[in-house]
Design a protein around this motif. Structure first.
Motif, PDB file in Angstrom:
ATOM      1  N   VAL A   1      20.809 -11.002 -35.208  1.00 36.79           N
ATOM      2  CA  VAL A   1      20.564 -10.284 -33.951  1.00 36.79           C
ATOM      3  C   VAL A   1      21.787 -10.393 -33.034  1.00 36.79           C
ATOM      4  O   VAL A   1      22.219  -9.393 -32.447  1.00 36.79           O
ATOM      5  N   ASP A   2      22.372 -11.589 -32.921  1.00 36.80           N
ATOM      6  CA  ASP A   2      23.558 -11.772 -32.077  1.00 36.80           C
ATOM      7  C   ASP A   2      24.709 -10.878 -32.531  1.00 36.80           C
ATOM      8  O   ASP A   2      25.400 -10.273 -31.706  1.00 36.80           O
ATOM      9  N   ALA A   3      24.906 -10.778 -33.848  1.00 33.09           N
ATOM     10  CA  ALA A   3      25.991  -9.941 -34.373  1.00 33.09           C
ATOM     11  C   ALA A   3      25.741  -8.474 -34.040  1.00 33.09           C
ATOM     12  O   ALA A   3      26.665  -7.748 -33.657  1.00 33.09           O
ATOM     13  N   ILE A   4      24.496  -8.043 -34.164  1.00 33.77           N
ATOM     14  CA  ILE A   4      24.157  -6.651 -33.834  1.00 33.77           C
ATOM     15  C   ILE A   4      24.372  -6.402 -32.344  1.00 33.77           C
ATOM     16  O   ILE A   4      24.966  -5.392 -31.946  1.00 33.77           O
ATOM     17  N   GLN A   5      23.908  -7.353 -31.513  1.00 30.76           N
ATOM     18  CA  GLN A   5      24.089  -7.236 -30.062  1.00 30.76           C
ATOM     19  C   GLN A   5      25.557  -7.061 -29.693  1.00 30.76           C
ATOM     20  O   GLN A   5      25.914  -6.204 -28.886  1.00 30.76           O
ATOM     21  N   THR A   6      26.396  -7.893 -30.295  1.00 28.18           N
ATOM     22  CA  THR A   6      27.834  -7.825 -30.025  1.00 28.18           C
ATOM     23  C   THR A   6      28.392  -6.456 -30.404  1.00 28.18           C
ATOM     24  O   THR A   6      29.186  -5.868 -29.673  1.00 28.18           O
TER      25      THR A   6
ATOM     26  N   PRO B   1      25.594  -1.841 -44.190  1.00 23.85           N
ATOM     27  CA  PRO B   1      25.893  -1.136 -42.933  1.00 23.85           C
ATOM     28  C   PRO B   1      24.802  -0.138 -42.538  1.00 23.85           C
ATOM     29  O   PRO B   1      24.552   0.071 -41.355  1.00 23.85           O
ATOM     30  N   VAL B   2      24.167   0.465 -43.540  1.00 16.43           N
ATOM     31  CA  VAL B   2      23.082   1.414 -43.256  1.00 16.43           C
ATOM     32  C   VAL B   2      21.880   0.674 -42.678  1.00 16.43           C
ATOM     33  O   VAL B   2      21.261   1.112 -41.699  1.00 16.43           O
ATOM     34  N   VAL B   3      21.551  -0.475 -43.274  1.00 18.96           N
ATOM     35  CA  VAL B   3      20.439  -1.284 -42.760  1.00 18.96           C
ATOM     36  C   VAL B   3      20.719  -1.715 -41.314  1.00 18.96           C
ATOM     37  O   VAL B   3      19.868  -1.568 -40.431  1.00 18.96           O
ATOM     38  N   ASN B   4      21.914  -2.219 -41.060  1.00 19.44           N
ATOM     39  CA  ASN B   4      22.264  -2.641 -39.692  1.00 19.44           C
ATOM     40  C   ASN B   4      22.160  -1.486 -38.697  1.00 19.44           C
ATOM     41  O   ASN B   4      21.660  -1.662 -37.587  1.00 19.44           O
ATOM     42  N   LEU B   5      22.618  -0.310 -39.105  1.00 17.74           N
ATOM     43  CA  LEU B   5      22.534   0.861 -38.237  1.00 17.74           C
ATOM     44  C   LEU B   5      21.080   1.210 -37.930  1.00 17.74           C
ATOM     45  O   LEU B   5      20.725   1.506 -36.781  1.00 17.74           O
ATOM     46  N   ARG B   6      20.226   1.179 -38.939  1.00 18.66           N
ATOM     47  CA  ARG B   6      18.813   1.535 -38.702  1.00 18.66           C
ATOM     48  C   ARG B   6      18.129   0.478 -37.825  1.00 18.66           C
ATOM     49  O   ARG B   6      17.245   0.814 -37.037  1.00 18.66           O
ATOM     50  N   LEU B   7      18.513  -0.795 -37.966  1.00 19.61           N
ATOM     51  CA  LEU B   7      17.931  -1.834 -37.110  1.00 19.61           C
ATOM     52  C   LEU B   7      18.356  -1.623 -35.654  1.00 19.61           C
ATOM     53  O   LEU B   7      17.525  -1.687 -34.740  1.00 19.61           O
TER      54      LEU B   7
ATOM     55  N   LYS C   1      30.647  -2.732 -29.082  1.00 18.23           N
ATOM     56  CA  LYS C   1      31.910  -2.445 -29.767  1.00 18.23           C
ATOM     57  C   LYS C   1      31.810  -1.190 -30.632  1.00 18.23           C
ATOM     58  O   LYS C   1      31.882  -0.089 -30.125  1.00 18.23           O
ATOM     59  N   GLU C   2      31.583  -1.377 -31.958  1.00 18.82           N
ATOM     60  CA  GLU C   2      31.667  -0.210 -32.848  1.00 18.82           C
ATOM     61  C   GLU C   2      30.630   0.870 -32.550  1.00 18.82           C
ATOM     62  O   GLU C   2      30.822   2.036 -32.860  1.00 18.82           O
ATOM     63  N   TRP C   3      29.499   0.491 -31.908  1.00 21.20           N
ATOM     64  CA  TRP C   3      28.458   1.485 -31.632  1.00 21.20           C
ATOM     65  C   TRP C   3      28.453   1.968 -30.187  1.00 21.20           C
ATOM     66  O   TRP C   3      27.606   2.783 -29.808  1.00 21.20           O
ATOM     67  N   ALA C   4      29.382   1.439 -29.361  1.00 19.52           N
ATOM     68  CA  ALA C   4      29.302   1.661 -27.915  1.00 19.52           C
ATOM     69  C   ALA C   4      29.190   3.143 -27.536  1.00 19.52           C
ATOM     70  O   ALA C   4      28.401   3.505 -26.670  1.00 19.52           O
ATOM     71  N   ASP C   5      29.954   3.994 -28.211  1.00 20.39           N
ATOM     72  CA  ASP C   5      29.959   5.402 -27.802  1.00 20.39           C
ATOM     73  C   ASP C   5      28.838   6.218 -28.462  1.00 20.39           C
ATOM     74  O   ASP C   5      28.772   7.431 -28.288  1.00 20.39           O
ATOM     75  N   GLN C   6      27.953   5.557 -29.229  1.00 17.78           N
ATOM     76  CA  GLN C   6      26.845   6.295 -29.852  1.00 17.78           C
ATOM     77  C   GLN C   6      25.500   5.989 -29.200  1.00 17.78           C
ATOM     78  O   GLN C   6      24.533   6.734 -29.376  1.00 17.78           O
ATOM     79  N   VAL C   7      25.439   4.874 -28.452  1.00 20.59           N
ATOM     80  CA  VAL C   7      24.154   4.377 -27.950  1.00 20.59           C
ATOM     81  C   VAL C   7      23.433   5.410 -27.082  1.00 20.59           C
ATOM     82  O   VAL C   7      22.231   5.632 -27.217  1.00 20.59           O
TER      83      VAL C   7
END
Ligand code: DCM
Ligand code: DCM
Ligand code: DCM
Ligand code: ZN
Ligand code: ZN
Length: 264
Positions: free
Chosen positions: A178-183, A242-248, A187-193
């Motif tokens: 969870v911490d890694a996803i939060q971080t 990476p797909v699993v992390n994205l869906r989470l 970062k890598e997802w900032a412009d998609q949220v």
């Protein structure tokens, strides 16, 4: 998802709630949750056997090999009852929770259960194989090996990929994941949220988008290259994690957005 998938999605979501939504969630959570939404997100799986009617609400079966989702065509249970699928359930519990603003504890619905169901189903609709093909029951009838262990493809996506990632990268800790996803949200997802949070029209939850993305990911990633008896190991793991992390992360961000719209 299994326990850790649902836990991650709800932990990510709770940290993104507005003041109004956080207060409402706090009031609706059962005592046993101690204010922690993530601790009760698996509840809907535990009560499947007591609330037998609810077991069809965890997934959608889509036509074999088509790789598309349509509510009118696909959202039904095995008896053909319309609306009895994970998308219909999200719509139902969303509309029940909308009564909180005017009715609070006087609502005709059990809004504690509505919150726990909605939080669980927003997770499940993001699991690609929960919007999988009909003939293989979302990968449940596809037997594979996960490294050396016998598994089915559905379970690999519910639990094994997540648990293997936790073991490899986070000292077997779901909190580490969870911490890694939060971080990564910053970062890598900032412009998609912002895009993930949006709904197409004036809807509270955009199940058409979530379910369509899931069956697309099922075809492009989960089912890709798989046949009965396949052995899935390092190569499958590293390309699919990476797909699993994205869906989470999408599940968590969108659960928060939906709760913020409901209680805002
Ligand atoms: N729970 C609750 N009220 C509900 C549904 C659930 O307080 N309407 C709580 C009770 C348990 C947890 O959720 O702590 C799991 O419920 P169950 O015992 O039904 O599995
Ligand atoms: N719980 C969970 N995962 C676990 C154990 C418990 O999500 N591994 C959650 C689900 C229950 C709550 O904690 O709703 C408390 O459960 P109960 O009061 O039924 O023991
Ligand atoms: N499931 C699914 N699609 C189906 C049937 C089941 O996605 N057509 C899900 C629900 C559970 C898992 O697969 O997460 C195992 O289901 P069951 O316990 O019903 O075999
Ligand atoms: Zn599942
Ligand atoms: Zn479920």
């Amino acid at each position: 998802w299994g326990i850790d998938g649902h836990f991650s999605i709800c932990r990510i979501a709770q940290l993104r709630l507005s003041k109004a939504a956080a207060d409402a969630v706090q009031e609706l959570l059962p005592e046993s949750a101690n204010g922690d939404l993530a601790s009760v997100c698996i509840w809907a799986d535990r009560i499947k056997f007591r609330y037998h009617w609810s077991s069809a609400l965890h997934f959608i079966d889509t036509p074999d090999s088509l790789c598309t989702y349509q509510y009118d065509r696909d959202c039904k249970d095995e008896a053909g009852e319309k609306g009895r699928c994970v998308a219909g359930a999200i719509n139902n519990y969303t509309s029940q929770l909308l009564s909180y603003k005017t009715q609070r504890s006087h609502s005709e619905y059990n809004l504690t259960e509505a919150l726990l169901f909605l939080s669980h189903f927003m997770g499940d609709i993001h699991q690609p194989l929960h919007v999988g093909f009909t003939g293989d029951r979302g990968g449940n009838t596809i037997d594979v090996h996960w490294y050396t262990r016998k598994q089915n493809l559905h379970h690999v996506w519910d639990s094994n990929i997540i648990e293997t990632a936790e073991g490899k990268y986070y000292d077997f800790s779901v909190e580490g994941l969870v911490d890694a996803i939060q971080t990564n949200i910053t970062k890598e997802w900032a412009d998609q949220v912002e895009e993930w949070e949006k709904c197409s029209s004036d809807e509270v939850a955009c199940t058409e988008i979530y379910a369509s993305e899931s069956i697309q990911a099922a075809c492009d990633s989960a089912y890709k290259g798989i046949s009965e008896g396949s052995t899935l190991a390092e190569k499958y793991f590293s390309s699919r994690v990476p797909v699993v992390n994205l869906r989470l992360v999408q599940g968590g961000v969108r659960l928060a957005a939906v709760l913020n719209r409901i209680f805002g």
